[in-house]
Design a protein around this motif. Structure first.
Motif, short mmCIF file in Angstrom:
data_model
loop_
_atom_site.label_atom_id
_atom_site.label_comp_id
_atom_site.label_asym_id
_atom_site.label_seq_id
_atom_site.Cartn_x
_atom_site.Cartn_y
_atom_site.Cartn_z
N ARG B 270 39.06 -17.03 32.12
CA ARG B 270 38.62 -15.95 31.24
C ARG B 270 37.25 -15.42 31.63
O ARG B 270 36.54 -14.85 30.85
CB ARG B 270 38.57 -16.46 29.78
CG ARG B 270 39.92 -16.72 29.18
CD ARG B 270 40.56 -15.41 28.74
NE ARG B 270 41.98 -15.55 28.53
CZ ARG B 270 42.52 -15.84 27.35
NH1 ARG B 270 41.76 -16.05 26.31
NH2 ARG B 270 43.81 -15.92 27.23
N GLY B 271 36.83 -15.70 32.85
CA GLY B 271 35.53 -15.21 33.26
C GLY B 271 35.57 -14.80 34.70
O GLY B 271 36.52 -14.19 35.16
N PHE B 320 27.85 -10.52 29.59
CA PHE B 320 28.79 -11.27 30.41
C PHE B 320 29.92 -10.38 30.92
O PHE B 320 30.34 -10.49 32.07
CB PHE B 320 29.36 -12.43 29.60
CG PHE B 320 30.30 -13.29 30.39
CD1 PHE B 320 29.83 -14.06 31.43
CD2 PHE B 320 31.65 -13.31 30.10
CE1 PHE B 320 30.68 -14.84 32.16
CE2 PHE B 320 32.52 -14.09 30.84
CZ PHE B 320 32.03 -14.86 31.87
N ASP B 321 30.40 -9.47 30.05
CA ASP B 321 31.52 -8.62 30.45
C ASP B 321 31.11 -7.67 31.58
O ASP B 321 31.89 -7.39 32.48
CB ASP B 321 32.02 -7.83 29.25
CG ASP B 321 32.57 -8.76 28.20
OD1 ASP B 321 33.46 -9.54 28.52
OD2 ASP B 321 32.07 -8.74 27.06
N ALA B 322 29.86 -7.22 31.51
CA ALA B 322 29.36 -6.36 32.58
C ALA B 322 29.29 -7.15 33.88
O ALA B 322 29.54 -6.61 34.96
CB ALA B 322 27.99 -5.82 32.21
N VAL B 324 31.35 -9.57 34.76
CA VAL B 324 32.72 -9.66 35.29
C VAL B 324 33.05 -8.39 36.05
O VAL B 324 33.60 -8.42 37.16
CB VAL B 324 33.73 -9.90 34.15
CG1 VAL B 324 35.14 -9.92 34.69
CG2 VAL B 324 33.43 -11.20 33.44
N LEU B 325 32.65 -7.25 35.45
CA LEU B 325 32.89 -5.97 36.12
C LEU B 325 32.14 -5.92 37.44
O LEU B 325 32.71 -5.53 38.48
CB LEU B 325 32.45 -4.82 35.21
CG LEU B 325 32.55 -3.42 35.81
CD1 LEU B 325 33.97 -3.11 36.19
CD2 LEU B 325 32.02 -2.38 34.85
#
Lengths: 364, 366
Positions: B270-271, B320-322, B324-325
């Motif tokens: 998930r990461g 964190f989501d940025a 992953v991008l």
């Protein structure tokens, strides 16, 4: 030396018209295995042959079926697989929930358009620059995951709670809200119900809409792949890329279209899986890439391209559904099922590669 | 005029040399930019954190680079890492109990850890062995085999751990594994885990560059047929690269679990997936996607570069989501750039610079 001899004997036999075991295994293997599974299923439970169980099996694999038809085009043209399928599904689901404001049809169109664009990018990069298909689509998968997570800040989007959306997060929502402020005032309750009902629509006798869509996609796919001029070109390119290129086929375009078909099929699957789960998120399509390739290989399509057809793929899809169903009836857990399906995949691929080599065709 | 042009074109090796050592240039550029914007990045503490985060990728990258030099890919490393992690923790708990637990004292502890590591590495070797068998002997395509193995091993990990995270029952090793040998600033990075990683990298780089085995591996990766005709056992070579990859992935996973004192069955799912990280690092590090060239040290340096970019982004306040991008975009850009340069090279194939120049000058005369 002895192995060389036996290989040539087998080749001779198949050339002179006598059918060798390998040929049978290649052509009808999946249906033989289905027959075996039916016998096993009969022992598993008396409920196995009931109509309800069969509808259950078929509707469980209908999303996989849609994906598998698309990916089969990619494998048919000799490109091993499309690893961007999970995130194309997720992205299409998210987009369809966002476009739900305008109705069901625009929501489908939006999802398919997004799928087509991603397929186009994949196709251009893989067809034109000849990037390794698996590596590129894997990278694409990670990029799309990042895009979805980044635009939603790691949260999910629920169709029936869409009224609570502030129009500040989202993939296209902020843009849509800026272009057309009216969408903020649309009452979503009814539309969300319609959207969620997609997966719960049944026709006469309890046949789900998803199953019908899968069958339609399979029939269209069959005609494109086996009966159209595009399918013939695809077969040539898949069997031998250079020969295809030299005989006046635009191999780049053919490969590009194959990836577009794959992404578009994944988009349809994505809309339905979002409707089934009633949630759009980055993880909804996880595992479908691998399952689709398993079904396709089970169905007798060769990884080296140019061999097999959609009928076999349908067989492979049904077989996966049967395996899951029988394991469920025997009471095997989900984690163990994952292990078993992986092992089946490895064995089938190994047998497939081995039999193709024995037939002297290639080293797949 | 003509001769000068010709000479400069023919002898222009600088570009090739720069591309060879591009990762060091990249490292310097990244560090200079970071130093200009965010000088606090280079404190001893954050360097230590940076290195200890990269260690798992450095260790796993060793085997991954070997497989890629041999002309294949090992996509199953993500699952092998998890398998190594959960097996280490689970087997340690089991053996510690068998040897008497707390009453057993230090000897029980040491025996249990050694057996646990042996089990984890054994699992990694076994998976690598099966991968190698299917790729080298049965001659199935490496992507397909390792994707299948990824799912199978993930199923095994979940079955083994029942879907839960496993923690060791003592804190005995977690204090040791990440403890610095010396307390001098900037030399703090020398922890046992770091030293293990350095030894691995140095040993495998030595094998690659200085032994006949490594030399042959480069040949197998660049051209399988001619190396077969040169008398190299290509099957064995490819097989061993997969075993090495299984070994390093399991070792990386188990050391990571020890440093966390816990193993989760879904690390990276998930990461930022380890596969994505290691793949990007290996390609940036100059290992050819088609095999035949590459270096373990450069992969390790590339890992540090990518990790420092991420750490920098975190310290600039990126979510964190940025991240992953960003990781996905880095991988995509690297794959694209690499393929684009191969594509450009393919277009130039058969081109003769001297003739082209002559033709141009003839055209100008007219």
């Amino acid at each position: 030396m002895s192995s060389d001899n036996s290989a040539s004997v087998v080749t001779l036999k198949s050339n002179t018209g006598k059918v060798s075991f390998n040929t049978i295994a290649n052509r009808f293997g999946v249906f033989l295995m289905i027959a075996v599974l039916l016998v096993v299923g009969a022992f598993a439970s008396p409920r196995f042959f009931s109509g309800a169980n069969w509808l259950n099996i078929l509707s469980a694999v209908s999303i996989l079926g849609m994906v598998a038809v698309g990916v089969s085009f990619v494998i048919y043209c000799g490109k091993y697989g499309d690893m961007s399928v999970p995130m194309v599904m997720a992205l299409s689901g998210v987009i369809s929930v966002e476009f739900m404001r305008y109705g069901i049809v625009p929501s489908f169109l939006g999802a398919v358009a997004v799928g087509a664009v991603i397929g186009l990018i994949n196709g251009i990069v893989i067809g034109k620059l000849k990037v390794n298909a698996i590596i590129w689509t894997l990278a694409m998968n990670f990029i799309l995951e990042g895009l979805i997570r980044w635009s939603y800040h790691g949260t999910q989007i629920y169709p029936d709670m869409a009224t609570a959306v502030t129009y500040k997060t989202g993939f296209l929502l902020p843009l849509m809200a800026k272009l057309d402020p009216n969408i903020m005032n649309i009452d979503l309750t009814m539309r969300a119900e319609n959207f969620n009902a997609l997966a719960q629509t049944y026709f006469a006798g309890g046949i789900p809409l998803m199953l019908v869509v899968m069958v339609i996609i399979m029939i269209i796919g069959y005609f494109i792949q086996s009966k159209s001029s595009y399918g013939n070109k695809l077969k040539v390119v898949g069997s031998n890329y250079d020969v295809g290129n030299m005989s006046g086929i635009r191999a780049t375009t053919i490969v590009m279209l194959a990836f577009m078909i794959s992404s578009i099929c994944a988009s349809f699957a994505g809309v339905f899986i979002t409707s089934v789960n009633k949630v759009g998120a980055f993880y909804v399509g996880a595992g479908y890439d691998f399952q689709a390739v398993t079904a396709i290989i089970l169905g007798g399509m060769s990884l080296s391209g140019g061999r097999g057809n959609i009928i076999g793929v349908a067989g492979g899809v049904i077989m996966l559904g049967l395996i899951t169903n029988i394991l469920n009836l025997f009471g095997v857990g989900t984690f163990t099922q994952k292990m078993i399906s992986g092992a089946i995949f490895i064995v089938v691929v190994a047998v497939n590669a081995n039999s193709l080599r024995k037939l002297g065709k290639d080293d797949a | 005029m003509r001769d000068k042009n010709l000479n400069s074109k023919l002898k222009n090796n600088f570009g090739a040399k720069a591309n060879d050592s591009r990762i060091y240039i990249f490292l310097v550029i990244v560090f200079v930019i970071i130093a200009a914007i965010y000088p606090a990045f280079f404190t001893s503490g954050s360097i230590k954190a940076l290195v200890s985060t990269s260690l798992i990728y450095i260790i796993v990258g060793v085997g991954f680079t070997y497989v890629m030099i041999g002309g294949n890919f090992d996509l199953s490393i993500g699952s092998i890492i998890n398998a190594g992690a959960v097996v280490t923790m689970g087997e340690f708990n089991r053996f510690y109990k068998i040897f008497g637990g707390v009453e057993g004292g230090d000897s029980a502890l040491i025996k249990a850890w050694i057996l646990a590591f042996a089990c984890a590495i054994g699992v990694g070797l076994l998976i690598g062995f099966v991968n190698g068998f299917l790729v080298a002997k049965v001659k199935v395509h490496s992507f397909i085999v390792t994707i299948g193995m990824l799912t199978t091993v993930a199923g095994f990990v979940y079955t083994y751990s029942h879907g839960n995270s496993i923690s060791a029952n003592t804190y005995s090793l977690v204090d040791v594994i990440d403890k610095s040998f010396v307390k001098i600033p900037y030399l703090e990075v020398f922890t046992p885990r770091f030293v293990i990683a350095i030894i691995l990298v140095v040993v495998f780089e030595f094998i690659l560059l200085k032994t006949k085995w490594g030399y042959d591996l480069f040949m197998v990766g660049s051209n399988k047929e001619s190396s077969f005709f040169a008398g190299i056992n290509t099957v064995k070579k490819v097989w061993i690269t997969f075993i090495i990859s299984g070994f390093t992935a399991a070792l990386g996973g188990s050391l990571f679990a020890v440093s966390m004192n816990a193993a989760v069955p879904n690390f990276g799912e998930r990461g930022i997936a380890p596969l994505m990280f290691v793949l990007a690092a290996t390609i940036i590090g100059g290992t050819a996607m088609l095999g035949g060239s590459g270096s373990v040290v450069k992969t390790a340096v590339a890992t540090i570069v990518i990790q420092s970019i991420f750490s920098f982004l975190i310290s600039m306040g990126m979510g964190f989501d940025a991240q992953v991008l960003a990781a996905g975009v880095v991988l995509g850009a690297v794959v694209f750039f690499e393929s684009f340069s191969v594509y450009r090279q393919g277009l130039k194939e058969g081109e003769r610079p001297a003739l082209v120049l002559e033709a141009e000058q003839l055209r100008l005369k007219k």
